[in-house]
Design a protein around this motif. Structure first.
Motif, PDB file in Angstrom:
ATOM      1  N   ARG A 153       0.843  -1.187   0.000  1.00 27.51           N
ATOM      2  CA  ARG A 153       0.000   0.000   0.000  1.00 27.51           C
ATOM      3  C   ARG A 153       0.882   1.242   0.000  1.00 27.51           C
ATOM      4  O   ARG A 153       0.631   2.198  -0.724  1.00 27.51           O
ATOM      5  N   GLY A 183      -8.005  -0.949  -6.421  1.00 25.10           N
ATOM      6  CA  GLY A 183      -7.599  -2.318  -6.685  1.00 25.10           C
ATOM      7  C   GLY A 183      -7.945  -3.228  -5.545  1.00 25.10           C
ATOM      8  O   GLY A 183      -8.732  -2.885  -4.660  1.00 25.10           O
ATOM      9  N   ASP A 184      -7.341  -4.394  -5.589  1.00 30.66           N
ATOM     10  CA  ASP A 184      -7.658  -5.427  -4.607  1.00 30.66           C
ATOM     11  C   ASP A 184      -6.461  -6.375  -4.603  1.00 30.66           C
ATOM     12  O   ASP A 184      -5.907  -6.684  -5.660  1.00 30.66           O
ATOM     13  N   THR A 185      -6.039  -6.780  -3.440  1.00 29.15           N
ATOM     14  CA  THR A 185      -4.903  -7.694  -3.350  1.00 29.15           C
ATOM     15  C   THR A 185      -5.256  -8.877  -2.463  1.00 29.15           C
ATOM     16  O   THR A 185      -5.865  -8.710  -1.412  1.00 29.15           O
ATOM     17  N   THR A 213     -13.661  -2.521  -7.380  1.00 28.12           N
ATOM     18  CA  THR A 213     -13.241  -3.812  -7.899  1.00 28.12           C
ATOM     19  C   THR A 213     -12.864  -4.724  -6.754  1.00 28.12           C
ATOM     20  O   THR A 213     -12.195  -4.317  -5.813  1.00 28.12           O
ATOM     21  N   ASP A 214     -13.356  -5.953  -6.816  1.00 25.69           N
ATOM     22  CA  ASP A 214     -13.049  -6.959  -5.805  1.00 25.69           C
ATOM     23  C   ASP A 214     -12.971  -8.311  -6.479  1.00 25.69           C
ATOM     24  O   ASP A 214     -13.814  -8.648  -7.308  1.00 25.69           O
ATOM     25  N   ALA A 215     -11.955  -9.062  -6.105  1.00 24.63           N
ATOM     26  CA  ALA A 215     -11.801 -10.413  -6.628  1.00 24.63           C
ATOM     27  C   ALA A 215     -12.042 -11.419  -5.511  1.00 24.63           C
ATOM     28  O   ALA A 215     -11.726 -11.151  -4.354  1.00 24.63           O
ATOM     29  N   ALA A 221      -7.483 -10.141   7.469  1.00 21.90           N
ATOM     30  CA  ALA A 221      -6.548  -9.328   6.669  1.00 21.90           C
ATOM     31  C   ALA A 221      -6.083  -9.997   5.386  1.00 21.90           C
ATOM     32  O   ALA A 221      -4.903 -10.069   5.100  1.00 21.90           O
ATOM     33  N   HIS A 222      -7.007 -10.490   4.571  1.00 22.33           N
ATOM     34  CA  HIS A 222      -6.541 -11.008   3.284  1.00 22.33           C
ATOM     35  C   HIS A 222      -6.653  -9.977   2.171  1.00 22.33           C
ATOM     36  O   HIS A 222      -6.352 -10.259   1.032  1.00 22.33           O
ATOM     37  N   LYS A 223      -7.087  -8.789   2.521  1.00 20.55           N
ATOM     38  CA  LYS A 223      -7.313  -7.807   1.470  1.00 20.55           C
ATOM     39  C   LYS A 223      -6.523  -6.543   1.715  1.00 20.55           C
ATOM     40  O   LYS A 223      -6.249  -6.177   2.845  1.00 20.55           O
ATOM     41  N   LEU A 224      -6.232  -5.878   0.623  1.00 19.09           N
ATOM     42  CA  LEU A 224      -5.574  -4.570   0.722  1.00 19.09           C
ATOM     43  C   LEU A 224      -6.553  -3.507   0.286  1.00 19.09           C
ATOM     44  O   LEU A 224      -7.072  -3.539  -0.812  1.00 19.09           O
ATOM     45  N   GLY A 225      -6.761  -2.527   1.151  1.00 15.75           N
ATOM     46  CA  GLY A 225      -7.529  -1.351   0.734  1.00 15.75           C
ATOM     47  C   GLY A 225      -8.983  -1.685   0.481  1.00 15.75           C
ATOM     48  O   GLY A 225      -9.759  -1.742   1.389  1.00 15.75           O
ATOM     49  N   ARG A 226      -9.352  -1.902  -0.755  1.00 13.82           N
ATOM     50  CA  ARG A 226     -10.747  -2.173  -1.036  1.00 13.82           C
ATOM     51  C   ARG A 226     -10.919  -3.620  -1.393  1.00 13.82           C
ATOM     52  O   ARG A 226     -11.522  -3.985  -2.325  1.00 13.82           O
TER      53      ARG A 226
END
Lengths: 357, 357
Positions: free
Chosen positions: A10, A118-120, B42-44, B352-357
């Motif tokens: 980030r 985005g998304d991670t 966006t989300d995966a 906490a598997h996601k970053l930001g959105r």
């Protein structure tokens, strides 16, 4: 991947969120004030499908961005901003994340792309990078692949056909350096290799072989396409139909023909092949592999014959590889003819790992 | 996956491309005329991370769409159209593709989403579904998570906290049916199970156990969140800050507090827990698991106290689970207090598997 590492990413990505609509990447969505037409494209690249597990992480990042920029160029548009979805394997070393983010930053800077969101996710599966790219048409419209009209010329712009495919074959070991050397002026080639060797990264060397500048160049085209953003201006100015060539010239020309309800007649000797590709063909290589291999990322467009002079004026020094390769005819399908006008026998197919765009 | 199967999917998805900007999915990009503000998220979701490999393919499709719709609701927006990137495992049976496409079609119809484009790749890795969703704000603005002001109330809307987490525990076998039954009116529960059993799909049954309607309901909330699009109207009308709760109430409230530079004081007894969650807590379950578990997909927002009556008027029948759960204070961080006003001991973290959105 732990939450700490996400904080690292980030931190690396935040400076790319230069658009106010990105809300500093601190919200769940971007909010954009868009006016006029907006071109939006999305393409994902997956380890083992679109790149090899051993490919350098920096070129993976470059490829992920460029396959999308290539779509915008073919629509005559300039990039605005992107959403980046990163699915990162747990097994990859953490420092690769930094290299990846640095490479994304470099790409976004050179193409003037703001990171919008985005998304991670971390995964035990393959590395996957999905980019959704927004762009603004340079002209009044964004040409479709369905806009070709009978009587128009067929053009390619932005690079060679088949060179990236040759680079992949070399990298996979499916084409030998000996095969590349056939018909080559070896003294000149070795002089070039000697001159360039020191500045070349390891991933452009073939294991157990002396450094070869031509092989390195071909492999670099596979690893990350060279894009010419100037082509967007040509498309905006003159194109009837337009699309990028990503799945092989043959397969993509067929898509354009089908979408436009026309036939395309392409002259094999007008297709822009690189010197090594020409030598490879003249020493027995199959032209059909070059036109079916994929990963070219050049622009295929049509334009009225009266625009020829205008089009050529965009490429005074020839560096865009602007090539008038054929005509739009009534009918259906794609015919590729040799110098004598005889059609090449072609099978169906192409590079079919993708759906639609 | 062969090209033929891609043609099948394309055929299944084409009817969803109802927006002219989608160009019938036959071009390399969508071209949209957007006016005013556009919200983009966006989300995966990735197999093994956001859903279990054995989860039904239909609910995977539902979850992929709804996690994105949830973001739009929290921004006070209605969906316009979506880009769908599908990375499909070679090993999955081909008929699952049809079920997947059918489920996507159902979701797009119920949320009025047009398919604008996408990308499909086959893989040897996990199933991955990435959605980029465009929406239009119902009001003049799309509230950010950074917009909370000291003195505002903190609200939840759209559903329960912790129920989806309980469903996941039941599905994973980490919570037993016996644990769920503690303190339960078993006669009433069994009557409900008997009444509903026949219409329930197999995936809502626990292996080797009698059908249990309450467990089925909790598991269904984990498999695909129930969204209340009416909440977008509340957000548009009254919200200061707003975001969806996807990573657990505690983690997301902390994000809102941090982004807004405020503190949140939340009353534990005002948090909307479901009857089984309340029973589970009263029989020894840890409330911190319910507020940290994630997958709730409800809206967390702030609003001025003078809007209380207006807000309540949106939920006359109580079905939106509108709950005023606390206050925005000067300071930082999130405090959760019990009935006596004593703060619960909380550790850092969340899902906490996601970053930001």
């Amino acid at each position: 991947m732990g939450a700490d590492e996400f904080d690292v990413i980030r931190g690396l990505f935040a400076p790319l969120a230069t658009h106010p609509g990105a809300r500093g990447l601190k919200d769940d969505a971007a909010v954009l004030e868009l006016s006029g037409a907006t071109v939006i494209t999305t393409d994902a690249i997956v380890e083992g499908v679109h790149f090899l597990p051993e490919d350098p992480i920096a070129t993976v990042a470059m490829k992920a961005v460029r396959v999308n920029v290539s779509d915008l160029i073919a629509k005559g548009a300039r990039p605005i901003g992107a959403f980046l979805t990163l699915i990162w394997p747990n097994a990859r070393p953490a420092e690769e994340l930094r290299y990846f983010a640095d490479a994304i930053a470099g790409e976004f800077e050179s193409f003037s792309i703001a990171l919008l969101g985005g998304d991670t996710t971390s995964t035990d599966g393959p590395l996957t990078v999905s980019v959704t790219l927004l762009g603004a048409p340079l002209g009044g419209r964004a040409p479709s692949r369905a806009d070709a009209k009978v009587g128009e010329d067929v053009w390619l712009a932005g690079g060679d056909i088949g060179s990236a495919w040759m680079g992949l074959q070399l990298r996979k070991g499916a084409m030998s350096l000996e095969e590349l050397k056939r018909e080559r002026d070896e003294a000149a080639a070795q002089a070039e290799s000697a001159a360039l060797e020191k500045e070349m990264p390891d991933f452009l060397r073939l294991p157990g072989q002396p450094f070869d500048a031509e092989a390195a160049w071909l492999m670099s085209l596979y690893l990350a396409p060279m894009l010419r953003t100037e082509c967007a201006g040509i498309v905006a100015a003159v194109a009837g139909a337009s699309m990028d060539v990503s799945d092989g010239l043959l397969a993509d020309a067929r898509k354009l023909a089908q979408a436009s309800n026309v036939a395309l007649r392409i002259e094999a000797n007008a297709i822009p092949f690189s010197p090594p590709a020409l030598r490879w063909m003249f020493s027995g290589g199959d032209v059909r592999k070059l036109i079916s291999g994929g990963d070219d990322y050049v622009v295929l467009f049509t334009a009225a014959p009266e625009r020829r002079e205008t089009i050529q004026s965009f490429d005074a020094d020839g560096s865009l590889r602007l090539s008038r390769i054929g005509q739009v005819l009534a009918g259906e399908g794609v015919t590729i003819v040799d110098r004598a006008g005889a059609p090449l026998p072609l099978d169906e197919g192409g590079y079919a790992h993708k759906l639609g765009r």
